[in-house]
Design an enzyme around this catalytic site. Structure first.
Site, short mmCIF file in Angstrom:
data_model
loop_
_atom_site.label_atom_id
_atom_site.label_comp_id
_atom_site.label_asym_id
_atom_site.label_seq_id
_atom_site.Cartn_x
_atom_site.Cartn_y
_atom_site.Cartn_z
N SER A 191 -1.61 6.18 -0.01
CA SER A 191 -2.29 7.60 -0.65
C SER A 191 -3.46 7.78 -0.46
CB SER A 191 -2.06 7.65 -2.20
OG SER A 191 -2.92 6.39 -2.66
N ARG A 213 -27.57 14.34 -9.03
CA ARG A 213 -26.06 14.31 -9.20
C ARG A 213 -25.72 13.78 -10.58
NH1 ARG A 213 -22.27 10.98 -5.12
NH2 ARG A 213 -23.28 9.12 -5.99
N PHE A 240 -20.86 -4.22 -6.16
CA PHE A 240 -22.07 -3.35 -6.15
C PHE A 240 -21.38 -2.00 -5.10
CE2 PHE A 240 -24.68 -4.52 -9.44
CZ PHE A 240 -23.97 -5.82 -9.56
N LYS A 274 -12.18 0.97 -15.08
CA LYS A 274 -12.46 -0.54 -14.78
C LYS A 274 -12.81 -1.29 -15.72
CE LYS A 274 -12.06 -0.12 -10.22
NZ LYS A 274 -10.81 -0.95 -9.68
N ASP A 309 4.39 1.84 -4.27
CA ASP A 309 3.35 2.34 -5.29
C ASP A 309 3.27 1.15 -6.26
OD1 ASP A 309 2.39 5.33 -6.85
OD2 ASP A 309 2.02 3.20 -7.55
N ASP A 332 0.87 -1.05 -0.06
CA ASP A 332 0.05 -0.15 -0.05
C ASP A 332 0.59 1.19 -0.04
OD1 ASP A 332 -3.28 0.32 1.19
OD2 ASP A 332 -2.00 2.02 0.83
N LYS A 353 -10.74 5.84 -6.65
CA LYS A 353 -12.20 5.30 -6.76
C LYS A 353 -13.28 6.40 -6.39
CE LYS A 353 -13.38 4.31 -2.35
NZ LYS A 353 -14.12 3.63 -1.08
N SER A 406 -16.07 -3.28 -10.97
CA SER A 406 -17.11 -2.37 -10.59
C SER A 406 -18.53 -2.41 -11.15
CB SER A 406 -16.82 -0.98 -10.21
OG SER A 406 -17.61 -0.04 -9.83
N PHE A 432 -6.50 -4.41 -5.20
CA PHE A 432 -7.71 -3.36 -4.75
C PHE A 432 -6.66 -1.71 -5.34
CE2 PHE A 432 -10.52 -5.80 -2.78
CZ PHE A 432 -9.55 -6.80 -1.76
N THR A 489 -20.21 -0.38 -12.02
CA THR A 489 -20.20 1.19 -12.78
C THR A 489 -20.09 0.57 -14.20
OG1 THR A 489 -17.99 1.39 -12.18
CG2 THR A 489 -19.45 2.74 -11.24
N TYR A 531 -13.52 7.15 -14.07
CA TYR A 531 -13.38 6.10 -12.92
C TYR A 531 -14.04 4.86 -13.48
CZ TYR A 531 -14.45 2.77 -9.13
OH TYR A 531 -14.56 1.53 -8.53
C1 WQD Z 1 -25.32 5.88 -3.81
C2 WQD Z 1 -26.63 6.82 -3.79
C3 WQD Z 1 -26.60 8.80 -4.85
C4 WQD Z 1 -24.17 10.78 -1.55
C5 WQD Z 1 -20.33 4.18 -5.49
C6 WQD Z 1 -19.11 4.41 -6.53
C7 WQD Z 1 -18.84 3.53 -7.25
C8 WQD Z 1 -18.87 2.06 -6.67
C9 WQD Z 1 -20.36 1.93 -6.19
C10 WQD Z 1 -16.89 1.01 -6.33
C11 WQD Z 1 -26.83 7.48 -5.18
C12 WQD Z 1 -27.10 8.95 -3.26
C13 WQD Z 1 -25.14 9.84 -2.14
C14 WQD Z 1 -25.27 11.66 -0.91
C15 WQD Z 1 -27.12 11.01 -2.05
N1 WQD Z 1 -17.77 1.59 -5.75
N2 WQD Z 1 -26.40 9.92 -2.64
N3 WQD Z 1 -26.39 11.94 -1.19
O1 WQD Z 1 -22.49 6.49 -6.51
O2 WQD Z 1 -23.81 4.15 -6.57
O3 WQD Z 1 -21.34 4.43 -6.46
O4 WQD Z 1 -20.34 2.90 -5.08
O5 WQD Z 1 -16.59 0.51 -7.40
O6 WQD Z 1 -17.47 3.77 -7.94
O7 WQD Z 1 -19.11 5.78 -6.87
O8 WQD Z 1 -22.53 5.33 -4.24
O9 WQD Z 1 -22.63 6.03 -2.20
O10 WQD Z 1 -22.06 8.04 -3.96
O11 WQD Z 1 -24.38 6.92 -4.12
O12 WQD Z 1 -28.25 11.13 -2.27
O13 WQD Z 1 -24.48 12.71 -0.11
O14 WQD Z 1 -26.92 7.65 -2.72
O15 WQD Z 1 -27.36 9.91 -5.62
O16 WQD Z 1 -28.11 7.36 -5.61
P1 WQD Z 1 -22.61 4.98 -6.13
P2 WQD Z 1 -23.00 6.52 -3.56
#
Ligand code: WQD
Length: 345
Positions: A36, A298, A181, A156, A60, A33, A87, A127, A83, A129, A152
């Site tokens: 960072s 968002r 997820f 992936k 790194d 690790d 992210k 992910s 890992f 995503t 990001y």
């Molecule tokens: C979840 C929900 C927001 C913050 C993340 C990572 C992604 C992956 C999966 C690793 C959404 C809502 C959030 C807030 C809100 N991780 N929200 N107010 O975007 O699904 O994905 O986890 O691989 O890379 O980005 O997760 O927790 O940011 O958002 O309403 O202050 O919560 O709109 O619907 P996300 P999140």
């Protein structure tokens, strides 16, 4: 099976929980690790949880000579769980080159070093995503991989393509990509958990920081989505369940007879929950009443994504054991623990 496993990013959120589960399963994890996005105190807390000394290297993964030194020094490495990556979706939009350099180049460096030292088992942190806004739910591993909605997410997707092409070149590699997820929660000991630096991007740490008074209120990003209650739906999985999936995956990779092997698995609960359902469940789990307001949607958020996990159940012999309430209770206990400690973060 040799039991020595290199864990890059092993002081991070999912990495540290995986180190615990590797030790519980009889493995000897060695952490790499660069701190960072994590802290050295996590290593000592891991030793408290497991009662074992844990070897680590501050390296790194993009530093090839330094990485080779670790492989040189540590004999009989059976595999690597990778890992180490940035992210934050929003940050990746502002600083794409930082994300491509760190997330993609490090995979190429790691694969070259693994080949040089004949280390053939790899579990890669991917992910959900990669699915973007799915056409059908729950998403399956062979569901369409859509254009990523952030650099990001694209890192992936690119890394999965690199693994697939490299394995197709008959490389000595048995690689498993785990499509996570939404990892949430913390270890029941409250000694390790999610440690966002600065203002949290993710929902659960923002909720727990609001509940403990660090933030004044949560903003729900949109309540007029095409979902039953108007808020986005995600598949929230306890980080300990997710960690256990990595142990199963490295065992499964090692079991493969062929020289070159690549497969992909969804790792989630298989259930979707909306933001409002999470808020309600958190209030129940914590005995508090969360302060929140509704804000604009968002950029980059998908309406809903959750996964079919039957392939992981069948082939990895893995399934989730913890409930949403377990996750939220553990996340809240971790936040309260942080409040009492002076980790200097
Ligand atoms: C979840 C929900 C927001 C913050 C993340 C990572 C992604 C992956 C999966 C690793 C959404 C809502 C959030 C807030 C809100 N991780 N929200 N107010 O975007 O699904 O994905 O986890 O691989 O890379 O980005 O997760 O927790 O940011 O958002 O309403 O202050 O919560 O709109 O619907 P996300 P999140």
């Amino acid at each position: 099976m040799d039991n020595r496993i290199l864990v890059t990013g092993g002081a991070g959120f999912i990495g540290s929980h995986t180190v615990v589960e590797l030790i519980e399963a009889g493995f000897e994890p060695i952490i790499i690790d660069n701190f960072s996005n994590s802290y050295p105190f996590i290593i000592s807390n891991l030793e408290k949880i497991t009662g074992k000394k844990i070897k680590y290297y501050e390296v790194d993964c993009n530093d090839q000579p330094a990485l080779e030194k670790v492989f040189e020094k540590e004999e009989n490495i059976n595999g690597v769980i990778h890992f180490a990556a940035f992210k934050a979706v929003g940050e990746s939009v502002e600083q794409p080159l930082k994300y491509y350099r760190n997330n993609v180049a490090s995979v190429i460096t790691l694969l070259e070093v693994m080949a040089k030292y004949n280390v053939e088992n790899l579990v890669f942190s991917s992910s959900c995503t990669v699915y973007g806004e799915p056409d059908e739910l729950p998403v399956m591993e062979d569901s369409l991989v859509k254009l990523a909605n952030s650099p990001y997410g694209n890192t992936k997707q690119v890394c999965e393509e690199i693994l697939k092409d490299y394995v197709s070149s008959n490389a000595l590699l048995k690689a498993i990509a785990l499509r996570y997820f939404n990892p949430i929660g913390a270890h029941p000991s409250s000694l390790i958990g999610e440690l966002p630096i600065g203002k949290p991007n993710n929902l659960i740490p923002f909720i727990t920081q609001t509940a403990i008074g660090i933030r004044s209120e949560l903003t729900v990003f949109g309540d007029n989505y095409e979902t039953p209650d108007g808020s986005c739906i995600r598949d929230y999985i306890h980080v300990v369940d997710l960690a256990k999936a990595h142990v199963k995956a490295i065992i499964y990779a090692n079991k493969q007879e062929t020289r070159s092997f690549y497969d992909i698995f969804n790792v989630g609960t298989g259930q979707g929950n909306s933001v409002f359902e999470i808020i309600k469940a958190f209030n129940e789990a914590s005995g508090t009443t969360l302060n929140y307001k509704i804000g604009p949607k968002r950029d980059g958020d998908v309406t809903q994504v959750y996964g079919d996990v039957s392939k992981s159940l069948k082939l990895l012999e893995w399934k989730t054991e913890k409930s949403l309430l377990d996750s939220l209770r553990d996340a809240w206990n971790w936040q309260k623990h942080l409040e009492k400690q002076n980790y200097g973060i």
